[in-house]
Design a protein around this motif. Structure first.
Motif, short mmCIF file in Angstrom:
data_model
loop_
_atom_site.label_atom_id
_atom_site.label_comp_id
_atom_site.label_asym_id
_atom_site.label_seq_id
_atom_site.Cartn_x
_atom_site.Cartn_y
_atom_site.Cartn_z
N MET A 1 0.83 -1.18 0.00
CA MET A 1 0.00 0.00 0.00
C MET A 1 0.88 1.25 0.00
O MET A 1 2.01 1.22 0.45
CB MET A 1 -0.91 0.02 1.22
N THR A 2 0.31 2.34 -0.45
CA THR A 2 1.02 3.61 -0.44
C THR A 2 0.66 4.39 0.82
O THR A 2 -0.34 4.11 1.48
CB THR A 2 0.62 4.46 -1.67
N MET A 3 1.46 5.38 1.13
CA MET A 3 1.16 6.23 2.28
C MET A 3 -0.20 6.87 2.11
O MET A 3 -0.98 6.97 3.05
CB MET A 3 2.26 7.28 2.44
N GLU A 4 -0.53 7.29 0.90
CA GLU A 4 -1.80 7.96 0.65
C GLU A 4 -2.99 7.03 0.92
O GLU A 4 -3.96 7.44 1.55
CB GLU A 4 -1.85 8.48 -0.79
N SER A 5 -2.91 5.80 0.46
CA SER A 5 -4.01 4.87 0.72
C SER A 5 -4.09 4.51 2.19
O SER A 5 -5.18 4.40 2.76
CB SER A 5 -3.91 3.63 -0.17
N THR B 1 -7.29 5.37 4.61
CA THR B 1 -7.91 4.32 5.43
C THR B 1 -7.99 4.75 6.89
O THR B 1 -9.03 4.59 7.54
CB THR B 1 -7.12 3.01 5.30
N LEU B 2 -6.91 5.32 7.43
CA LEU B 2 -6.92 5.78 8.81
C LEU B 2 -7.90 6.93 9.02
O LEU B 2 -8.66 6.95 10.00
CB LEU B 2 -5.52 6.24 9.24
N LEU B 3 -7.90 7.89 8.10
CA LEU B 3 -8.80 9.03 8.24
C LEU B 3 -10.27 8.61 8.18
O LEU B 3 -11.12 9.21 8.84
CB LEU B 3 -8.50 10.09 7.18
N LYS B 4 -10.56 7.56 7.41
CA LYS B 4 -11.94 7.08 7.32
C LYS B 4 -12.42 6.42 8.61
O LYS B 4 -13.61 6.20 8.77
CB LYS B 4 -12.11 6.15 6.12
N THR B 5 -11.50 6.13 9.53
CA THR B 5 -11.95 5.65 10.85
C THR B 5 -12.42 6.82 11.71
O THR B 5 -13.10 6.61 12.71
CB THR B 5 -10.83 4.88 11.59
N VAL B 6 -12.06 8.04 11.32
CA VAL B 6 -12.48 9.24 12.03
C VAL B 6 -13.75 9.82 11.40
O VAL B 6 -14.67 10.25 12.08
CB VAL B 6 -11.35 10.29 12.05
N THR C 1 -5.29 9.56 15.87
CA THR C 1 -5.35 8.37 15.02
C THR C 1 -4.09 8.19 14.19
O THR C 1 -3.51 7.11 14.17
CB THR C 1 -6.59 8.43 14.10
N ILE C 2 -3.66 9.23 13.49
CA ILE C 2 -2.53 9.03 12.59
C ILE C 2 -1.18 9.05 13.30
O ILE C 2 -0.19 8.58 12.75
CB ILE C 2 -2.53 9.99 11.38
#
Length: 121
Positions: free
Chosen positions: A1-5, A9-14, A79-80
């Motif tokens: 995976m790339t950093m962007e993906s 994914t992490l931001l979508k948990t927020v 989160t990040i």
């Protein structure tokens, strides 16, 4: 995976609404946008690319109130920057900066924060 993906994914948990660069016109708050704002190139002494990449990322949290936007960006930071769950190493480069968009209906409140991310190339 790339950093962007991984970041998405992490931001979508927020927030389930996450957009690179800008949100589409009419996007309902709350939502998160992010964009690359630079970084430090990483190379070995011989000039070859390192196995890591340093990226500066600006994250914007948008909501219907100032307090909601601040709570959202604080969740983003937690989160990040969580070493136990994030697939990269991140740290804030700034405290949040308040934003306000009068041109939207209803007006939007935002918080912008910069992060320094070290990820696999």
């Amino acid at each position: 995976m790339t950093m962007e993906s991984d970041l998405t994914t992490l931001l979508k948990t927020v927030s389930t609404r996450v957009f690179p660069d800008v949100a589409p016109s009419g996007a309902a708050p709350p939502y998160i946008t992010y964009q690359h704002i630079g970084g430090q190139p990483m190379q070995f002494v011989d000039g070859s690319p390192a196995d890591k990449r340093h990226t500066l990322v600006q994250v914007n949290a948008w909501a219907a109130s100032r307090l909601e936007a601040l709570a959202l960006i604080r969740q983003v930071e937690a989160t990040i920057c969580n070493l136990a769950t994030a697939p990269f190493t991140a740290q804030p480069d700034s405290e949040p900066t308040g934003l306000h968009e009068d041109d939207t209906t209803p007006p939007l409140y935002g918080c912008m924060q910069d992060f320094s991310i070290i990820s696999t190339r």
